[in-house]
Structure formats: C-alpha cells, structure tokens
Design a protein around this motif. Structure first.
Motif, short mmCIF file in Angstrom:
data_model
loop_
_atom_site.label_atom_id
_atom_site.label_comp_id
_atom_site.label_asym_id
_atom_site.label_seq_id
_atom_site.Cartn_x
_atom_site.Cartn_y
_atom_site.Cartn_z
N ASN A 116 -1.12 -35.99 7.00
CA ASN A 116 -1.90 -35.60 5.84
C ASN A 116 -2.86 -34.47 6.24
O ASN A 116 -3.93 -34.70 6.78
CB ASN A 116 -2.68 -36.82 5.31
N LYS A 117 -2.46 -33.24 5.97
CA LYS A 117 -3.25 -32.08 6.38
C LYS A 117 -4.59 -32.02 5.68
O LYS A 117 -5.57 -31.53 6.22
CB LYS A 117 -2.45 -30.79 6.16
N GLY A 118 -4.65 -32.54 4.46
CA GLY A 118 -5.92 -32.59 3.75
C GLY A 118 -6.93 -33.46 4.46
O GLY A 118 -8.12 -33.13 4.55
N LEU A 119 -6.47 -34.58 5.00
CA LEU A 119 -7.36 -35.46 5.75
C LEU A 119 -7.85 -34.78 7.02
O LEU A 119 -9.02 -34.90 7.39
CB LEU A 119 -6.65 -36.79 6.06
N ILE A 120 -6.97 -34.03 7.67
CA ILE A 120 -7.37 -33.29 8.87
C ILE A 120 -8.48 -32.29 8.51
O ILE A 120 -9.48 -32.17 9.24
CB ILE A 120 -6.17 -32.56 9.51
N ASP A 121 -8.35 -31.60 7.38
CA ASP A 121 -9.37 -30.63 6.96
C ASP A 121 -10.71 -31.31 6.69
O ASP A 121 -11.77 -30.79 7.06
CB ASP A 121 -8.91 -29.87 5.71
N GLU A 122 -10.67 -32.46 6.04
CA GLU A 122 -11.91 -33.18 5.75
C GLU A 122 -12.57 -33.68 7.02
O GLU A 122 -13.79 -33.58 7.19
CB GLU A 122 -11.60 -34.36 4.81
N ILE A 123 -11.77 -34.21 7.94
CA ILE A 123 -12.32 -34.68 9.22
C ILE A 123 -12.87 -33.50 10.02
O ILE A 123 -13.92 -33.61 10.66
CB ILE A 123 -11.26 -35.48 10.01
N SER A 124 -12.19 -32.36 9.97
CA SER A 124 -12.67 -31.16 10.68
C SER A 124 -14.04 -30.75 10.16
O SER A 124 -14.94 -30.42 10.94
CB SER A 124 -11.69 -30.00 10.51
N ALA A 125 -14.21 -30.75 8.85
CA ALA A 125 -15.51 -30.42 8.26
C ALA A 125 -16.58 -31.41 8.70
O ALA A 125 -17.73 -31.03 8.99
CB ALA A 125 -15.41 -30.39 6.73
N THR A 126 -16.19 -32.68 8.81
CA THR A 126 -17.13 -33.72 9.25
C THR A 126 -17.53 -33.50 10.71
O THR A 126 -18.71 -33.63 11.06
CB THR A 126 -16.51 -35.11 9.05
N ILE A 127 -16.57 -33.16 11.54
CA ILE A 127 -16.86 -32.91 12.96
C ILE A 127 -17.79 -31.71 13.10
O ILE A 127 -18.76 -31.76 13.88
CB ILE A 127 -15.55 -32.70 13.76
N LEU A 128 -17.53 -30.63 12.37
CA LEU A 128 -18.41 -29.46 12.40
C LEU A 128 -19.85 -29.86 12.06
O LEU A 128 -20.81 -29.46 12.74
CB LEU A 128 -17.96 -28.40 11.40
N LEU A 129 -19.98 -30.65 11.03
CA LEU A 129 -21.31 -31.03 10.54
C LEU A 129 -22.00 -31.99 11.50
O LEU A 129 -23.19 -31.82 11.80
CB LEU A 129 -21.18 -31.66 9.15
N GLN A 130 -21.28 -32.96 12.02
CA GLN A 130 -21.90 -33.91 12.95
C GLN A 130 -22.31 -33.21 14.25
O GLN A 130 -23.38 -33.48 14.79
CB GLN A 130 -20.98 -35.09 13.24
N ASP A 131 -21.49 -32.28 14.73
CA ASP A 131 -21.86 -31.50 15.92
C ASP A 131 -23.13 -30.69 15.66
O ASP A 131 -24.00 -30.60 16.51
CB ASP A 131 -20.73 -30.56 16.33
#
Length: 137
Positions: A116-131
């Motif tokens: 699910n590429k959409g889920l990867i994009d959402e998790i990527s945004a979350t990782i950017l923000l948490q970092d």
C-alpha cells in the motif's frame, strides 16, 4: 498551541501527518491524491490552527537535489503563495520511504499491506515530523 503538519509530497499521492496540540507526538493523518491537496489543506486549516508545515527536501546521497526536487520546490512556492501566514520548514527526506517500509515490517503488516504505497507516504510524513520534533528537544 497550534499544530505542525508534515507533507510527503508526491506527484500522484501525498502523505500527511500532524502533531497533537502540545506538539509532542506525530501521527499519520491521511494520504490523498495530490491533485486534491490544495482543497484538503484549505479545509484542514479552516478547522485546525497550524503554525508550521514541514515539506520534505529530496536529496541524493551526495547531498545534491534529487530528480523530484524541482516538483517539490514548485509545490513549496505554491504553498507559500496560498498560505503566507504559515511557516514552511524544509527537511531532508532521505531514507524516509525506506524507514516507513521497515516500520511496516516491524509492525507485522503482511506483504499485501506493505504494498500500500499510500500508507508508506503517510508513514513517511509521520517519520519526518517525529524526527523534527525530536530534534527540537
């Protein structure tokens, strides 16, 4: 306290994450078709107070801009024109997709779910923000 939003911009899909009101925890919000992003943001900003938006800055391993940099830079300029009151913070997004995929594996998602590429994009945004939140401490 206003929230901080993170955008993992892509030509087809865009992942979005947001902080809680105390700006402590980043959570995935959604993934949307990129052509609907402006309308989504206008609606979201009318309901929630947001002080800043993180936009990924795609770079190659050597630190030079990647192929998608011009598209994302164009979006950042468009965003600044549409929402001049919201601060834009550019962050290095190298490895976020790989980290997102590994997070999906570590979370026990099966192969079909990991596609699910959409889920990867959402998790990527979350990782950017948490970092980003971690680096502020």
């Amino acid at each position: 306290m206003p929230r901080i939003l993170s955008i993992d911009y892509g030509q087809k899909r865009t992942g979005i994450a947001v902080t809680d009101e105390m700006q402590i925890i980043a959570s995935g919000l959604t993934t949307i078709p990129t052509h609907t992003l402006t309308d989504f943001l206008k609606d979201y900003f009318s309901k929630e107070k947001v002080e800043a938006v993180l936009i990924g800055e795609p770079k190659q391993m050597n630190g030079l801009p990647s192929q998608s940099a011009s598209v994302i830079n164009g979006f950042a300029k468009h965003f600044a024109n549409l929402f001049p009151e919201i601060k834009i913070i550019r962050v290095d997004e190298r490895f976020t997709s790989k980290m997102a995929f590994q997070t999906m594996i570590d979370s026990g998602l099966n192969k079909k779910q990991r596609q699910n590429k959409g889920l990867i994009d959402e998790i990527s945004a979350t990782i950017l923000l948490q970092d980003y939140l971690s680096s502020k401490k």
